[in-house]
Scaffold this motif. Structure first.
Motif, short mmCIF file in Angstrom:
data_model
loop_
_atom_site.label_atom_id
_atom_site.label_comp_id
_atom_site.label_asym_id
_atom_site.label_seq_id
_atom_site.Cartn_x
_atom_site.Cartn_y
_atom_site.Cartn_z
N SER A 31 45.45 30.98 -34.23
CA SER A 31 46.48 31.23 -34.46
C SER A 31 46.69 32.20 -35.82
O SER A 31 47.94 32.95 -35.65
N VAL A 32 46.11 32.02 -36.82
CA VAL A 32 46.44 32.80 -37.95
C VAL A 32 45.41 34.05 -38.04
O VAL A 32 45.45 34.87 -38.90
N LEU A 33 44.47 34.32 -36.79
CA LEU A 33 43.30 35.18 -36.97
C LEU A 33 43.49 36.13 -35.91
O LEU A 33 42.88 37.00 -35.86
N ASP A 34 44.42 36.05 -35.19
CA ASP A 34 44.76 36.82 -33.96
C ASP A 34 45.20 38.39 -34.20
O ASP A 34 45.33 39.22 -33.68
N VAL A 35 45.46 38.45 -35.68
CA VAL A 35 45.98 39.75 -36.39
C VAL A 35 45.18 40.31 -37.15
O VAL A 35 45.18 39.48 -38.25
N VAL A 36 44.61 41.39 -37.37
CA VAL A 36 43.60 41.67 -38.48
C VAL A 36 44.12 42.82 -38.97
O VAL A 36 44.43 43.87 -38.26
N SER A 37 44.03 43.31 -40.19
CA SER A 37 44.34 44.32 -41.10
C SER A 37 43.22 44.80 -41.78
O SER A 37 42.61 44.18 -42.22
N VAL A 38 42.90 46.00 -41.66
CA VAL A 38 42.02 46.82 -41.80
C VAL A 38 42.44 48.19 -42.63
O VAL A 38 43.10 49.08 -42.27
N SER A 39 42.04 48.23 -44.13
CA SER A 39 42.35 49.29 -45.01
C SER A 39 41.03 49.84 -45.17
O SER A 39 40.00 49.28 -45.27
N ARG A 40 41.05 51.26 -45.47
CA ARG A 40 39.89 51.89 -46.14
C ARG A 40 40.26 52.66 -47.40
O ARG A 40 41.34 53.36 -47.41
N PHE A 41 39.40 52.64 -48.27
CA PHE A 41 39.61 53.54 -49.56
C PHE A 41 38.97 54.64 -49.59
O PHE A 41 37.88 54.95 -48.98
N TYR A 42 39.17 55.35 -50.48
CA TYR A 42 38.71 56.72 -51.01
C TYR A 42 37.02 56.60 -51.26
O TYR A 42 36.50 57.72 -51.04
N ASP A 43 36.53 55.60 -51.56
CA ASP A 43 35.19 55.47 -52.11
C ASP A 43 34.51 55.26 -50.44
O ASP A 43 33.18 54.91 -50.61
N GLY A 44 35.21 55.24 -49.37
CA GLY A 44 34.69 54.63 -48.07
C GLY A 44 34.69 53.31 -47.71
O GLY A 44 34.36 52.73 -46.46
N GLU A 45 34.92 52.38 -48.76
CA GLU A 45 34.94 51.03 -48.40
C GLU A 45 36.03 50.44 -47.52
O GLU A 45 37.12 51.06 -47.76
N TYR A 46 35.84 49.43 -46.94
CA TYR A 46 36.78 48.56 -46.06
C TYR A 46 37.51 47.34 -46.77
O TYR A 46 36.54 46.71 -47.67
#
Length: 692
Positions: free
Chosen positions: A100-115
């Motif tokens: 129930s706490v894992l069915d929404v995931v947030s992904v960010s990307r940074f200018y160095d290419g990392e997530y």
């Protein structure tokens, strides 16, 4: 994984776009220079299907260029939330956390290419409340007192109880405890354990269980964030949808000069237009499974000194023949695939190479003669170019690609733009799609809930909002809102010009509800309209008379008018029946006629439990859910307003439209089969009156 919303920060003209909610089809509507492209590009660069490299000189905001260049790892330019229900089971196995706490995931990307991967619904605990820790100890005390001790353990029980009581007292007033505090308490308690307890003791195992509980709680507090677990990161990033971006700049030309193409495809200093064209050409040659230099080489003629060399002549002939066969095969393949994808024309494509030139020829069933692509419509050029990018870059993984179209169909005739909008709807069955536009012909007036307004805020940065009124305070400078108003106006005009059946309603919320009910009744085969039923709003009962006179059309038949049964609706109905509708009083309908009680409004057509659930999901801050107090058989809107006032909730201006939009989305997803028969009967009765 399905994209649900995204936020752009520190990218070109965007400082902070705000969260942009995403549907299966989402239209970003804005005037020129509002920054629409700068919302699509960072999404593309989150996980591009191909290319999409970050370019500091283009992508870094000029105001903070030096800061980002000095520390690109400190600046995220895109954050996107995804529905990860399909991964929740695997994620739960990797993290030990509930689905129930894992069915929404947030992904960010940074200018160095990392997530950066995170789970918004998961709240990582680094301490436990004092009351919880004391409760753990008090429970142990109670159980120690109730366990039968061995004869020789009389004093031991008292010592263990005293130790537990001492630690419990040390916790009181201390506030939340971290892992170190829990382990210190466990170490202190461990000192009271006898070195050689009796094998048959019942007290010592219970005391030892407390130590294990404290250690387990400490381990829980030091667990890593689920997004920091390497296996979780790999799974999420590996399952990210790929983004396919396309702009008009990439449209193919009919004649391609190969030496120029070879040169451009090797350059990294191309401008935006040239880079987009080079990208489409890379895709084209990838599709035909030949590179421009290979095409040149395969087509190289006999040189002056080779004219008498029979073996060389045969080799050159065979190479040219091979090239022709490969190009013919690619043309046949493209013809078949395009025909399955684009149903509005029976096109045949042919690729030809002649010396330094590569050409694309097109014919169709109505015009069988071959014509160069450039001499066909710009619309066909756009569709072909976009299709090649879509087909090649998504590498057949169409179902897991999200399409980003920048100003599609600008060169198309308005009617063709409307066809393009319908095409997007069909494409959305397999792919999410976001597109930018400022054309009212690409704004579906029946689906304004999927439109987002893009505008320049007071600080000069790009913002996006689902509130289509946001933007410039001066309505004369409303920018993108003009395109939305134009779309609404065209919807009304079509009811006159294209033989639709108009039903005038009071406002946009009525539009949403009736469009929803119409769709559900058609799906349930309860109605089969001979003409399209549209619901132009009068934007207030006062305007109803004017709108009715406009829509009466050439045959002077007054349109059906559906009004609320509240005081304003009743007064408007009386005025209309004494005026323009004097000879057609039966064409002025009231919601009261279909609900069996007075003072009803359009919202009362919905089942009370369904409407209450929508209210509770939209207004979550209430202590008492609206569904606990809602009463059927009474006007629902006054009940909502009374409940909100009692709960200290301030209903925003236009709240009824927001609720209508959400109710429409939920009802269409739910389907007609989930509504009771008496509800469908009531709706069918209403539409029978509307169709009269």
């Amino acid at each position: 994984m399905k994209l649900t919303r995204f936020n752009v920060r520190n990218f070109r003209s965007v400082v902070d776009s705000g969260w942009v909610e995403v549907n299966q089809v989402t239209a970003l509507i804005g005037v020129n220079e509002s920054g629409k492209t700068n919302l699509l590009l960072p999404l593309w660069k989150l996980n591009p299907a191909r290319e999409g490299e970050l370019k500091p000189t283009s992508d870094y905001p000029k105001a903070t260029f030096n800061d980002i260049q000095a520390s690109p790892a400190s600046f995220a330019f895109i954050t996107a939330d995804f529905d990860a229900s399909d991964l929740a089971e695997e994620l739960a196995a990797l993290t030990g956390l509930p689905r129930s706490v894992l069915d929404v995931v947030s992904v960010s990307r940074f200018y160095d290419g990392e997530y950066l991967v995170s789970f918004p619904k998961h709240k990582q605990r680094r301490s436990i409340e004092e009351a919880d820790a004391v409760g753990m100890l008090q429970k142990t005390l109670g159980e120690l007192g109730s366990i039968a001790a061995l004869a020789k353990e009389g004093t031991l029980r008292k010592e263990l109880e005293a130790a537990v009581r001492s630690v419990a007292e040390s916790f009181e007033g201390r506030g939340p405890l971290d892992k170190a505090g829990l382990r210190q308490a466990a170490a202190k308690l461990r000192q009271s354990l006898p070195e050689n307890p009796a094998p048959t003791s019942s007290i010592v195992p219970r005391f030892s269980a407390l130590l294990e509980e404290l250690e387990a709680a400490a381990k829980q507090l030091e667990m890593p964030e689920p997004g920091n677990i390497e296996e979780v990161r790999k799974l999420v990033i590996g399952k990210l949808p790929r983004f396919v971006y396309y702009s008009n700049y990439g449209n193919l030309d009919s004649e391609i000069y190969l030496p120029h193409v070879v040169q451009n495809m090797r350059r990294e200093d191309l401008g935006v237009r040239e880079a987009a064209k080079a990208r489409t050409l890379r895709v084209l040659f990838s599709f035909v499974k030949l590179q421009p230099d290979q095409i040149l080489e395969l087509g190289r003629d006999i040189q002056e000194g080779e004219k008498g060399n029979e073996a060389r002549i045969a080799e050159v002939f065979e190479r040219k023949r091979t090239r022709t066969i490969m190009l013919n095969s690619a043309g046949t393949d493209l013809t078949k695939r395009f025909k399955n994808w684009w149903k509005q024309g029976d096109y045949t494509f042919e690729f030809q190479a002649d010396g330094n030139h590569f050409r694309i020829w097109v014919s169709d069933s109505r015009r069988p003669e071959k014509v160069e692509l450039e001499d066909r419509s710009t619309g066909l050029q756009w569709f072909l170019s976009f299709y090649l990018v879509f087909l090649v870059e998504s590498e057949q993984s169409h179902q897991n690609s999200i399409l980003l179209l920048d100003e599609p169909g600008l060169s198309l005739h308005p009617l063709a733009q409307r066809d393009l909008s319908a095409f997007f709807e069909n494409l959305s069955h397999t792919n999410q799609l976001l597109y930018t536009t400022h054309s009212p012909f690409l704004v579906d007036a029946d689906m304004l809930d999927r439109a987002r307004k893009v505008y320049v805020s007071e600080d000069g940065s790009t913002k996006a909002s689902s509130d289509l009124r946001r933007g410039h305070e001066d309505p004369r400078k409303s920018g993108a809102t003009y395109a939305i108003h134009s779309a609404l106006n065209m919807n009304v005009a079509e009811s006159l010009l294209l033989g639709c059946h108009p039903v005038i309603v009071e406002g946009p919320s009525d539009q949403h509800y009736l469009a929803m009910i119409k769709t559900l009744l058609i799906a349930a085969q309860r109605i089969a309209p001979k003409r399209e039923i549209v619901f132009p709003p009068s934007h207030g009962a006062k305007n109803a008379k004017v709108v009715a006179s406009i829509l009466s059309g050439r045959d002077e038949v007054l349109p059906i008018m559906l009004l609320d049964g509240d005081e304003i609706g009743r007064k408007t109905a009386t005025d209309l029946k004494n005026g323009i509708y004097q000879a057609a009083k039966d064409r002025v309908l009231s919601t009261d006629d279909f609900l069996g009680f007075a003072n009803s409004e359009i919202e009362d057509l919905l089942p009370t439990d369904f409407f209450s659930d929508v209210i509770d999901r939209q207004l979550r801050q209430a202590d008492i859910p609206f569904s606990d107090v809602a009463q059927a058989g009474r006007p629902i809107v006054p009940q909502v307003e009374s409940w909100a006032a009692g709960q200290g909730i301030e209903l925003a201006e236009g709240w009824k439209v927001d609720i209508a939009r959400e109710a429409k989305k939920r009802a269409l997803a739910r389907g007609h089969a989930k509504f009771e028969a008496d509800v469908l009967d009531r709706w069918a009765k209403l539409f029978a009156a509307i169709a009269s």
